[in-house]
Design an enzyme around this catalytic site. Structure first.
Site, PDB file in Angstrom:
ATOM      1  N   LYS A  79       0.857  -1.228   0.334  1.00 39.89           N
ATOM      2  CA  LYS A  79       0.043  -0.114  -0.137  1.00 39.89           C
ATOM      3  C   LYS A  79       0.994   1.212   0.191  1.00 39.89           C
ATOM      4  CE  LYS A  79      -4.432   1.142   0.863  1.00 39.89           C
ATOM      5  NZ  LYS A  79      -5.668   0.314   0.359  1.00 39.89           N
ATOM      6  N   GLY A 179     -19.912   7.056   5.404  1.00 45.97           N
ATOM      7  CA  GLY A 179     -18.999   7.507   4.991  1.00 45.97           C
ATOM      8  C   GLY A 179     -19.652   7.302   3.378  1.00 45.97           C
ATOM      9  N   GLY A 181     -18.597   8.065   0.122  1.00 45.31           N
ATOM     10  CA  GLY A 181     -17.698   8.967  -1.085  1.00 45.31           C
ATOM     11  C   GLY A 181     -18.021   7.159  -2.275  1.00 45.31           C
ATOM     12  N   ASN A 182     -17.337   6.928  -2.509  1.00 40.98           N
ATOM     13  CA  ASN A 182     -17.470   6.036  -3.925  1.00 40.98           C
ATOM     14  C   ASN A 182     -18.061   5.185  -3.864  1.00 40.98           C
ATOM     15  OD1 ASN A 182     -15.465   8.045  -5.863  1.00 40.98           O
ATOM     16  ND2 ASN A 182     -13.887   6.869  -4.974  1.00 40.98           N
ATOM     17  N   VAL A 183     -17.120   3.805  -2.728  1.00 41.60           N
ATOM     18  CA  VAL A 183     -18.372   3.010  -1.670  1.00 41.60           C
ATOM     19  C   VAL A 183     -19.206   2.887  -1.097  1.00 41.60           C
ATOM     20  CG1 VAL A 183     -17.402   0.754  -1.071  1.00 41.60           C
ATOM     21  CG2 VAL A 183     -15.745   1.995  -2.452  1.00 41.60           C
TER      22      VAL A 183
HETATM   23  P1  NAD Z   1     -13.475   8.405  -0.879  1.00 44.01           P
HETATM   24  O1  NAD Z   1     -12.798   9.300  -0.579  1.00 44.01           O
HETATM   25  O2  NAD Z   1     -14.191   8.010  -2.256  1.00 44.01           O
HETATM   26  O3  NAD Z   1     -14.703   8.525   0.276  1.00 44.01           O
HETATM   27  C1  NAD Z   1     -14.452   8.036   1.692  1.00 44.01           C
HETATM   28  C2  NAD Z   1     -16.019   8.904   2.362  1.00 44.01           C
HETATM   29  O4  NAD Z   1     -15.457   8.768   4.214  1.00 44.01           O
HETATM   30  C3  NAD Z   1     -15.530  10.734   1.820  1.00 44.01           C
HETATM   31  O5  NAD Z   1     -17.100  10.940   1.235  1.00 44.01           O
HETATM   32  C4  NAD Z   1     -14.933  11.407   2.631  1.00 44.01           C
HETATM   33  O6  NAD Z   1     -15.796  13.049   3.352  1.00 44.01           O
HETATM   34  C5  NAD Z   1     -15.978  10.101   3.875  1.00 44.01           C
HETATM   35  N1  NAD Z   1     -15.353  10.498   5.359  1.00 44.01           N
HETATM   36  C6  NAD Z   1     -14.123  10.494   5.970  1.00 44.01           C
HETATM   37  N2  NAD Z   1     -13.657  10.541   7.536  1.00 44.01           N
HETATM   38  C7  NAD Z   1     -15.275  10.380   7.884  1.00 44.01           C
HETATM   39  C8  NAD Z   1     -15.702   9.743   9.022  1.00 44.01           C
HETATM   40  N3  NAD Z   1     -15.202  10.514   9.762  1.00 44.01           N
HETATM   41  N4  NAD Z   1     -17.505   9.753   9.100  1.00 44.01           N
HETATM   42  C9  NAD Z   1     -17.957   9.942   8.101  1.00 44.01           C
HETATM   43  N5  NAD Z   1     -17.313   9.570   6.683  1.00 44.01           N
HETATM   44  C10 NAD Z   1     -15.961  10.292   7.114  1.00 44.01           C
HETATM   45  O7  NAD Z   1     -12.822   6.674  -0.463  1.00 44.01           O
HETATM   46  P2  NAD Z   1     -13.387   4.754  -0.767  1.00 44.01           P
HETATM   47  O8  NAD Z   1     -13.015   4.522  -2.256  1.00 44.01           O
HETATM   48  O9  NAD Z   1     -15.522   5.826  -0.860  1.00 44.01           O
HETATM   49  O10 NAD Z   1     -13.370   4.038   0.239  1.00 44.01           O
HETATM   50  C11 NAD Z   1     -13.390   3.642   1.748  1.00 44.01           C
HETATM   51  C12 NAD Z   1     -13.124   3.251   2.297  1.00 44.01           C
HETATM   52  O11 NAD Z   1     -12.979   1.343   1.640  1.00 44.01           O
HETATM   53  C13 NAD Z   1     -11.826   2.992   2.418  1.00 44.01           C
HETATM   54  O12 NAD Z   1     -11.878   2.241   3.950  1.00 44.01           O
HETATM   55  C14 NAD Z   1     -11.394   2.617   1.317  1.00 44.01           C
HETATM   56  O13 NAD Z   1      -9.564   1.908   1.594  1.00 44.01           O
HETATM   57  C15 NAD Z   1     -12.049   0.978   1.308  1.00 44.01           C
HETATM   58  N6  NAD Z   1     -11.910  -0.093   0.072  1.00 44.01           N
HETATM   59  C16 NAD Z   1     -12.150   1.466  -0.898  1.00 44.01           C
HETATM   60  C17 NAD Z   1     -11.948   0.129  -2.483  1.00 44.01           C
HETATM   61  C18 NAD Z   1     -12.136   0.995  -3.391  1.00 44.01           C
HETATM   62  O14 NAD Z   1     -12.460   0.300  -4.151  1.00 44.01           O
HETATM   63  N7  NAD Z   1     -12.219   2.408  -4.015  1.00 44.01           N
HETATM   64  C19 NAD Z   1     -11.314  -1.463  -2.488  1.00 44.01           C
HETATM   65  C20 NAD Z   1     -11.221  -1.467  -1.493  1.00 44.01           C
HETATM   66  C21 NAD Z   1     -11.517  -0.878   0.053  1.00 44.01           C
END
Ligand code: NAD
Length: 350
Positions: A79, A179, A181-183
Protein backbone atom coordinates in the site's frame (compact mmCIF):
# COMPACT_ATOMS: atom_id res chain seq x y z
CA UNK A 1 14.11 7.04 -1.64
CA UNK A 2 15.18 5.32 1.59
CA UNK A 3 14.31 1.66 2.15
CA UNK A 4 13.89 -0.09 5.52
CA UNK A 5 13.09 -3.65 6.51
CA UNK A 6 10.39 -3.66 9.17
CA UNK A 7 10.03 -6.19 11.97
CA UNK A 8 6.91 -8.27 12.28
CA UNK A 9 4.52 -10.64 10.61
CA UNK A 10 5.49 -11.00 6.92
CA UNK A 11 6.60 -7.37 6.63
CA UNK A 12 9.21 -7.01 3.96
CA UNK A 13 9.97 -3.39 3.11
CA UNK A 14 9.01 0.16 3.79
CA UNK A 15 10.00 2.59 1.03
CA UNK A 16 10.13 6.17 2.20
CA UNK A 17 9.30 8.78 -0.47
CA UNK A 18 10.57 12.31 -0.01
CA UNK A 19 10.54 14.47 -3.15
CA UNK A 20 10.72 18.11 -2.01
CA UNK A 21 10.43 19.51 -5.55
CA UNK A 22 7.06 17.80 -6.13
CA UNK A 23 5.92 18.33 -2.52
CA UNK A 24 5.62 14.56 -2.29
CA UNK A 25 6.15 12.71 1.00
CA UNK A 26 4.88 9.31 2.03
CA UNK A 27 5.69 5.62 2.15
CA UNK A 28 5.12 2.50 0.11
CA UNK A 29 4.74 -0.44 2.49
CA UNK A 30 5.38 -3.88 1.00
CA UNK A 31 3.95 -6.51 3.31
CA UNK A 32 4.37 -9.65 1.23
CA UNK A 33 5.53 -10.68 -2.22
CA UNK A 34 5.33 -14.39 -1.40
CA UNK A 35 2.65 -15.13 -4.00
CA UNK A 36 3.25 -12.31 -6.47
CA UNK A 37 4.04 -8.60 -6.74
CA UNK A 38 2.60 -6.55 -3.89
CA UNK A 39 -0.63 -4.94 -5.10
CA UNK A 40 -2.69 -2.30 -3.32
CA UNK A 41 -3.99 1.22 -3.78
CA UNK A 42 -2.47 4.61 -3.13
CA UNK A 43 -4.07 6.70 -0.37
CA UNK A 44 -3.75 10.50 -0.32
CA UNK A 45 -4.81 11.84 3.05
CA UNK A 46 -3.83 14.34 5.73
CA UNK A 47 -1.90 12.77 8.62
CA UNK A 48 -0.83 14.65 11.75
CA UNK A 49 2.56 12.88 11.92
CA UNK A 50 4.88 10.68 9.87
CA UNK A 51 4.49 7.88 12.39
CA UNK A 52 0.70 7.95 12.04
CA UNK A 53 1.04 7.82 8.24
CA UNK A 54 3.57 4.97 8.40
CA UNK A 55 1.50 2.92 10.85
CA UNK A 56 -1.52 3.27 8.55
CA UNK A 57 0.51 2.15 5.52
CA UNK A 58 1.88 -0.93 7.32
CA UNK A 59 -1.54 -2.01 8.54
CA UNK A 60 -3.17 -1.39 5.15
CA UNK A 61 -0.42 -3.36 3.36
CA UNK A 62 -1.01 -6.35 5.65
CA UNK A 63 -4.72 -6.16 4.89
CA UNK A 64 -3.90 -6.22 1.17
CA UNK A 65 -1.81 -9.41 1.52
CA UNK A 66 -4.69 -11.13 3.25
CA UNK A 67 -7.31 -9.69 0.89
CA UNK A 68 -5.43 -10.76 -2.24
CA UNK A 69 -4.77 -14.24 -0.86
CA UNK A 70 -8.38 -14.87 0.20
CA UNK A 71 -9.66 -13.54 -3.14
CA UNK A 72 -7.39 -16.04 -4.93
CA UNK A 73 -5.38 -13.37 -6.75
CA UNK A 74 -1.75 -13.91 -7.83
CA UNK A 75 -0.56 -10.89 -5.84
CA UNK A 76 1.06 -10.12 -2.51
CA UNK A 77 0.14 -7.09 -0.44
CA UNK A 78 1.34 -3.49 -0.43
CA UNK A 79 0.00 0.00 0.00
CA UNK A 80 1.18 3.53 -0.71
CA UNK A 81 0.19 6.29 1.68
CA UNK A 82 0.98 9.89 0.70
CA UNK A 83 0.65 13.04 2.78
CA UNK A 84 -1.84 15.39 1.15
CA UNK A 85 -0.06 18.73 0.56
CA UNK A 86 -1.53 21.79 2.27
CA UNK A 87 -3.47 24.09 -0.08
CA UNK A 88 -3.49 23.80 -3.85
CA UNK A 89 -0.79 21.82 -5.64
CA UNK A 90 0.13 20.66 -9.14
CA UNK A 91 -1.68 17.33 -8.99
CA UNK A 92 -0.31 15.93 -12.26
CA UNK A 93 3.30 16.72 -11.34
CA UNK A 94 2.68 15.24 -7.88
CA UNK A 95 1.43 11.94 -9.31
CA UNK A 96 4.11 11.82 -11.99
CA UNK A 97 6.68 12.05 -9.16
CA UNK A 98 4.80 9.31 -7.32
CA UNK A 99 4.99 7.28 -10.56
CA UNK A 100 8.79 7.64 -10.43
CA UNK A 101 8.77 6.23 -6.90
CA UNK A 102 6.66 3.24 -7.99
CA UNK A 103 8.91 2.72 -11.06
CA UNK A 104 12.00 2.65 -8.86
CA UNK A 105 10.68 -0.52 -7.18
CA UNK A 106 10.93 -2.36 -10.49
CA UNK A 107 7.55 -4.12 -10.33
CA UNK A 108 7.71 -5.21 -6.67
CA UNK A 109 4.67 -2.99 -6.10
CA UNK A 110 1.66 -2.39 -8.38
CA UNK A 111 -0.40 0.69 -7.52
CA UNK A 112 -3.99 1.86 -8.12
CA UNK A 113 -6.58 4.18 -6.53
CA UNK A 114 -7.59 4.34 -2.89
CA UNK A 115 -9.09 7.04 -0.68
CA UNK A 116 -8.23 10.47 -2.09
CA UNK A 117 -6.94 9.31 -5.50
CA UNK A 118 -8.65 9.07 -8.88
CA UNK A 119 -8.41 7.53 -12.35
CA UNK A 120 -6.88 10.84 -13.56
CA UNK A 121 -4.14 10.51 -10.90
CA UNK A 122 -3.34 7.00 -12.10
CA UNK A 123 -3.10 8.33 -15.66
CA UNK A 124 -0.34 10.67 -14.45
CA UNK A 125 1.37 7.74 -12.70
CA UNK A 126 1.16 5.76 -15.98
CA UNK A 127 3.29 8.42 -17.69
CA UNK A 128 6.20 7.19 -15.54
CA UNK A 129 5.54 3.51 -14.90
CA UNK A 130 3.63 0.48 -16.20
CA UNK A 131 3.19 -0.86 -12.64
CA UNK A 132 -0.20 0.79 -12.27
CA UNK A 133 -3.85 -0.16 -12.79
CA UNK A 134 -7.18 1.59 -12.25
CA UNK A 135 -6.84 3.33 -15.63
CA UNK A 136 -9.49 3.87 -18.28
CA UNK A 137 -10.92 0.60 -19.59
CA UNK A 138 -11.48 -0.47 -23.21
CA UNK A 139 -14.89 -2.06 -23.95
CA UNK A 140 -15.15 -5.52 -22.39
CA UNK A 141 -11.71 -5.27 -20.77
CA UNK A 142 -11.31 -4.92 -17.02
CA UNK A 143 -10.24 -1.50 -15.78
CA UNK A 144 -11.39 1.91 -14.65
CA UNK A 145 -12.66 3.01 -11.25
CA UNK A 146 -12.62 -0.08 -9.01
CA UNK A 147 -15.14 1.25 -6.49
CA UNK A 148 -18.36 0.03 -8.20
CA UNK A 149 -17.00 -3.52 -7.97
CA UNK A 150 -16.13 -2.98 -4.32
CA UNK A 151 -19.64 -1.71 -3.62
CA UNK A 152 -21.18 -4.69 -5.45
CA UNK A 153 -19.11 -7.22 -3.49
CA UNK A 154 -20.03 -5.58 -0.17
CA UNK A 155 -23.71 -5.45 -1.14
CA UNK A 156 -23.90 -9.14 -2.07
CA UNK A 157 -21.93 -10.15 1.02
CA UNK A 158 -24.27 -8.09 3.21
CA UNK A 159 -27.31 -9.72 1.61
CA UNK A 160 -26.05 -13.22 2.35
CA UNK A 161 -24.82 -12.38 5.87
CA UNK A 162 -28.12 -10.71 6.79
CA UNK A 163 -30.10 -13.70 5.51
CA UNK A 164 -27.92 -16.41 7.02
CA UNK A 165 -27.09 -14.85 10.38
CA UNK A 166 -30.08 -12.58 11.13
CA UNK A 167 -32.76 -14.25 8.96
CA UNK A 168 -33.24 -10.77 7.56
CA UNK A 169 -34.03 -9.78 3.98
CA UNK A 170 -32.32 -6.48 3.09
CA UNK A 171 -35.56 -5.14 1.66
CA UNK A 172 -36.84 -5.06 5.25
CA UNK A 173 -33.59 -3.77 6.74
CA UNK A 174 -32.31 -0.40 7.89
CA UNK A 175 -28.67 0.11 6.95
CA UNK A 176 -26.47 2.86 8.39
CA UNK A 177 -23.62 3.86 6.06
CA UNK A 178 -20.60 5.75 7.42
CA UNK A 179 -18.93 7.56 4.52
CA UNK A 180 -20.71 8.33 1.25
CA UNK A 181 -17.70 8.48 -1.06
CA UNK A 182 -17.18 6.19 -4.03
CA UNK A 183 -17.86 2.92 -2.23
CA UNK A 184 -20.44 4.17 0.28
CA UNK A 185 -22.52 5.91 -2.39
CA UNK A 186 -22.39 2.88 -4.71
CA UNK A 187 -23.46 0.62 -1.85
CA UNK A 188 -26.27 3.02 -0.89
CA UNK A 189 -27.67 2.96 -4.44
CA UNK A 190 -27.63 -0.85 -4.57
CA UNK A 191 -29.35 -1.03 -1.16
CA UNK A 192 -31.97 1.47 -2.25
CA UNK A 193 -32.77 -0.64 -5.33
CA UNK A 194 -33.17 -3.60 -2.99
CA UNK A 195 -35.69 -1.66 -0.91
CA UNK A 196 -33.61 -1.04 2.24
CA UNK A 197 -34.05 2.04 4.44
CA UNK A 198 -30.88 4.12 4.56
CA UNK A 199 -29.21 6.30 7.19
CA UNK A 200 -26.12 8.18 6.00
CA UNK A 201 -23.27 10.23 7.47
CA UNK A 202 -20.22 11.92 5.97
CA UNK A 203 -17.86 14.72 7.02
CA UNK A 204 -18.64 16.27 3.62
CA UNK A 205 -22.09 17.81 4.22
CA UNK A 206 -22.71 18.64 0.55
CA UNK A 207 -21.87 15.12 -0.61
CA UNK A 208 -24.05 13.34 1.94
CA UNK A 209 -26.87 15.87 1.43
CA UNK A 210 -26.97 15.27 -2.33
CA UNK A 211 -26.98 11.49 -1.93
CA UNK A 212 -29.66 11.61 0.77
CA UNK A 213 -31.86 13.73 -1.51
CA UNK A 214 -31.33 11.31 -4.40
CA UNK A 215 -32.17 8.23 -2.32
CA UNK A 216 -34.68 9.68 0.18
CA UNK A 217 -32.32 8.73 3.00
CA UNK A 218 -31.96 10.15 6.51
CA UNK A 219 -28.74 11.96 7.43
CA UNK A 220 -27.25 11.86 10.92
CA UNK A 221 -24.05 13.35 12.37
CA UNK A 222 -20.72 11.57 12.03
CA UNK A 223 -20.68 11.00 15.81
CA UNK A 224 -24.07 9.26 15.69
CA UNK A 225 -23.91 6.98 12.68
CA UNK A 226 -22.40 3.92 14.38
CA UNK A 227 -24.86 4.15 17.27
CA UNK A 228 -28.12 4.76 15.38
CA UNK A 229 -31.00 2.30 15.46
CA UNK A 230 -30.31 0.08 12.45
CA UNK A 231 -30.02 -3.58 11.52
CA UNK A 232 -26.72 -3.26 9.69
CA UNK A 233 -23.84 -0.81 9.97
CA UNK A 234 -21.60 -0.35 6.92
CA UNK A 235 -18.31 1.44 7.65
CA UNK A 236 -17.28 2.95 4.29
CA UNK A 237 -14.95 5.77 5.39
CA UNK A 238 -11.59 5.26 7.06
CA UNK A 239 -10.23 2.49 9.29
CA UNK A 240 -10.05 1.97 13.06
CA UNK A 241 -13.67 2.97 13.65
CA UNK A 242 -14.70 -0.14 15.61
CA UNK A 243 -13.07 0.52 18.98
CA UNK A 244 -14.29 -0.40 22.47
CA UNK A 245 -16.41 2.72 22.78
CA UNK A 246 -18.07 2.38 19.34
CA UNK A 247 -18.73 -1.33 19.87
CA UNK A 248 -20.43 -0.64 23.23
CA UNK A 249 -22.82 1.75 21.49
CA UNK A 250 -23.60 -0.32 18.38
CA UNK A 251 -27.28 -1.20 18.04
CA UNK A 252 -26.94 -3.02 14.71
CA UNK A 253 -26.59 -6.81 14.74
CA UNK A 254 -24.36 -6.97 11.65
CA UNK A 255 -21.31 -4.92 10.58
CA UNK A 256 -20.52 -5.23 6.87
CA UNK A 257 -18.84 -2.40 4.98
CA UNK A 258 -16.20 -1.41 2.46
CA UNK A 259 -13.64 0.38 4.65
CA UNK A 260 -10.27 -1.23 5.19
CA UNK A 261 -9.06 -2.04 8.73
CA UNK A 262 -12.37 -1.41 10.45
CA UNK A 263 -11.31 -2.97 13.76
CA UNK A 264 -9.18 -0.59 15.85
CA UNK A 265 -7.37 -3.61 17.36
CA UNK A 266 -7.55 -7.41 17.06
CA UNK A 267 -9.30 -7.48 20.45
CA UNK A 268 -12.23 -5.57 19.00
CA UNK A 269 -13.21 -8.71 17.08
CA UNK A 270 -13.58 -10.44 20.46
CA UNK A 271 -15.63 -7.49 21.74
CA UNK A 272 -18.03 -7.75 18.80
CA UNK A 273 -18.39 -11.48 19.35
CA UNK A 274 -19.01 -10.86 23.06
CA UNK A 275 -21.88 -8.52 22.18
CA UNK A 276 -23.33 -11.06 19.72
CA UNK A 277 -22.74 -8.75 16.75
CA UNK A 278 -21.81 -10.43 13.47
CA UNK A 279 -18.70 -8.90 11.88
CA UNK A 280 -18.08 -9.45 8.16
CA UNK A 281 -14.25 -9.23 7.96
CA UNK A 282 -13.46 -6.15 5.88
CA UNK A 283 -10.92 -7.62 3.50
CA UNK A 284 -13.11 -10.61 2.73
CA UNK A 285 -16.02 -8.42 1.59
CA UNK A 286 -14.28 -5.40 0.05
CA UNK A 287 -12.10 -7.34 -2.44
CA UNK A 288 -14.14 -6.29 -5.51
CA UNK A 289 -11.91 -3.32 -6.27
CA UNK A 290 -8.64 -5.21 -6.17
CA UNK A 291 -10.21 -8.05 -8.18
CA UNK A 292 -10.88 -5.46 -10.90
CA UNK A 293 -7.40 -3.91 -10.57
CA UNK A 294 -5.77 -7.34 -10.74
CA UNK A 295 -7.78 -8.31 -13.85
CA UNK A 296 -6.89 -5.04 -15.55
CA UNK A 297 -3.20 -5.53 -14.81
CA UNK A 298 -3.33 -9.11 -16.13
CA UNK A 299 -5.32 -8.12 -19.26
CA UNK A 300 -8.50 -9.99 -18.27
CA UNK A 301 -12.16 -9.19 -19.02
CA UNK A 302 -15.03 -7.65 -17.06
CA UNK A 303 -16.75 -11.04 -17.30
CA UNK A 304 -13.89 -12.58 -15.30
CA UNK A 305 -14.11 -9.74 -12.78
CA UNK A 306 -17.84 -10.23 -12.42
CA UNK A 307 -17.47 -13.97 -11.81
CA UNK A 308 -14.85 -13.40 -9.09
CA UNK A 309 -16.78 -10.59 -7.40
CA UNK A 310 -19.85 -12.84 -7.24
CA UNK A 311 -17.78 -15.38 -5.28
CA UNK A 312 -17.21 -12.95 -2.40
CA UNK A 313 -20.56 -13.60 -0.70
CA UNK A 314 -19.99 -17.37 -0.65
CA UNK A 315 -16.54 -16.88 0.86
CA UNK A 316 -17.96 -14.66 3.59
CA UNK A 317 -20.66 -17.22 4.27
CA UNK A 318 -17.97 -19.90 4.76
CA UNK A 319 -15.95 -17.68 7.15
CA UNK A 320 -19.03 -16.78 9.22
CA UNK A 321 -20.14 -20.43 9.40
CA UNK A 322 -16.71 -21.49 10.62
CA UNK A 323 -16.69 -18.63 13.17
CA UNK A 324 -20.12 -19.69 14.47
CA UNK A 325 -19.33 -23.36 14.71
CA UNK A 326 -15.96 -22.81 16.41
CA UNK A 327 -17.12 -19.90 18.61
CA UNK A 328 -14.19 -17.77 17.43
CA UNK A 329 -14.15 -14.16 16.18
CA UNK A 330 -14.70 -13.96 12.42
CA UNK A 331 -11.63 -11.73 11.94
CA UNK A 332 -9.43 -14.46 13.46
CA UNK A 333 -11.01 -17.12 11.24
CA UNK A 334 -10.39 -14.93 8.16
CA UNK A 335 -6.77 -14.19 9.15
CA UNK A 336 -6.07 -17.89 9.59
CA UNK A 337 -7.59 -18.65 6.20
CA UNK A 338 -5.42 -15.96 4.57
CA UNK A 339 -2.26 -17.17 6.34
CA UNK A 340 -2.97 -20.76 5.31
CA UNK A 341 -3.49 -19.76 1.65
CA UNK A 342 -0.26 -17.72 1.62
CA UNK A 343 1.69 -20.61 3.20
CA UNK A 344 0.29 -23.11 0.68
CA UNK A 345 0.99 -20.86 -2.31
CA UNK A 346 4.51 -20.23 -0.99
CA UNK A 347 5.09 -23.98 -0.83
CA UNK A 348 3.69 -24.51 -4.35
CA UNK A 349 6.00 -21.79 -5.69
CA UNK A 350 9.10 -23.20 -3.90
P1 NAD B 1 -13.68 8.04 -0.87
O1 NAD B 1 -12.57 8.97 -0.55
O2 NAD B 1 -14.38 8.13 -2.17
O3 NAD B 1 -14.81 8.13 0.26
C1 NAD B 1 -14.55 8.18 1.63
C2 NAD B 1 -15.65 9.02 2.24
O4 NAD B 1 -15.56 8.95 3.67
C3 NAD B 1 -15.56 10.51 1.85
O5 NAD B 1 -16.82 10.96 1.37
C4 NAD B 1 -15.17 11.19 3.17
O6 NAD B 1 -15.67 12.51 3.27
C5 NAD B 1 -15.83 10.25 4.17
N1 NAD B 1 -15.31 10.32 5.53
C6 NAD B 1 -14.03 10.47 5.96
N2 NAD B 1 -13.99 10.47 7.30
C7 NAD B 1 -15.26 10.28 7.74
C8 NAD B 1 -15.87 10.17 9.01
N3 NAD B 1 -15.16 10.25 10.12
N4 NAD B 1 -17.20 9.98 9.08
C9 NAD B 1 -17.96 9.89 7.95
N5 NAD B 1 -17.44 10.00 6.71
C10 NAD B 1 -16.11 10.20 6.61
O7 NAD B 1 -13.08 6.57 -0.64
P2 NAD B 1 -13.67 5.19 -1.14
O8 NAD B 1 -12.96 4.78 -2.36
O9 NAD B 1 -15.16 5.24 -1.11
O10 NAD B 1 -13.16 4.21 0.02
C11 NAD B 1 -13.84 4.13 1.27
C12 NAD B 1 -13.21 3.04 2.11
O11 NAD B 1 -13.27 1.79 1.40
C13 NAD B 1 -11.73 3.23 2.45
O12 NAD B 1 -11.46 2.69 3.72
C14 NAD B 1 -11.01 2.42 1.39
O13 NAD B 1 -9.72 2.01 1.78
C15 NAD B 1 -11.95 1.25 1.29
N6 NAD B 1 -11.86 0.52 0.04
C16 NAD B 1 -12.09 1.17 -1.14
C17 NAD B 1 -12.02 0.45 -2.33
C18 NAD B 1 -12.34 1.07 -3.66
O14 NAD B 1 -12.52 0.35 -4.64
N7 NAD B 1 -12.43 2.40 -3.74
C19 NAD B 1 -11.68 -0.91 -2.30
C20 NAD B 1 -11.48 -1.54 -1.08
C21 NAD B 1 -11.56 -0.81 0.09
Amino acid sequence: MAQFAVEGDFQEYLHVIDDAEAGLTGVIAIHSTAIGPAAGGCRLWHYSSKSELTADAIRLARGMSYKNAVAGLPFGGGKAVLQRPEGSFDREAFFRAYGDAVASLGGTYVTAEDVGTTVADMRAVRERTAYVAGLDAAAGAAGGDPSPWTALGVFEAMKVAARETLSLDLKNATVAIQGTGNVGAGLARLLKQEGAQLILADIDAARVGALAAELSARVVGIDEILAVDSDVVAPCALGGVLDADAIDKLKAQLVCGGANNQLATEADGVRLLGRGIVYAPDYVVNAGGIINVSAEYLGETTQQVSERVHQIAGRLSMVLREARSSGRPSNVVADELAQQIIAERRLQAA
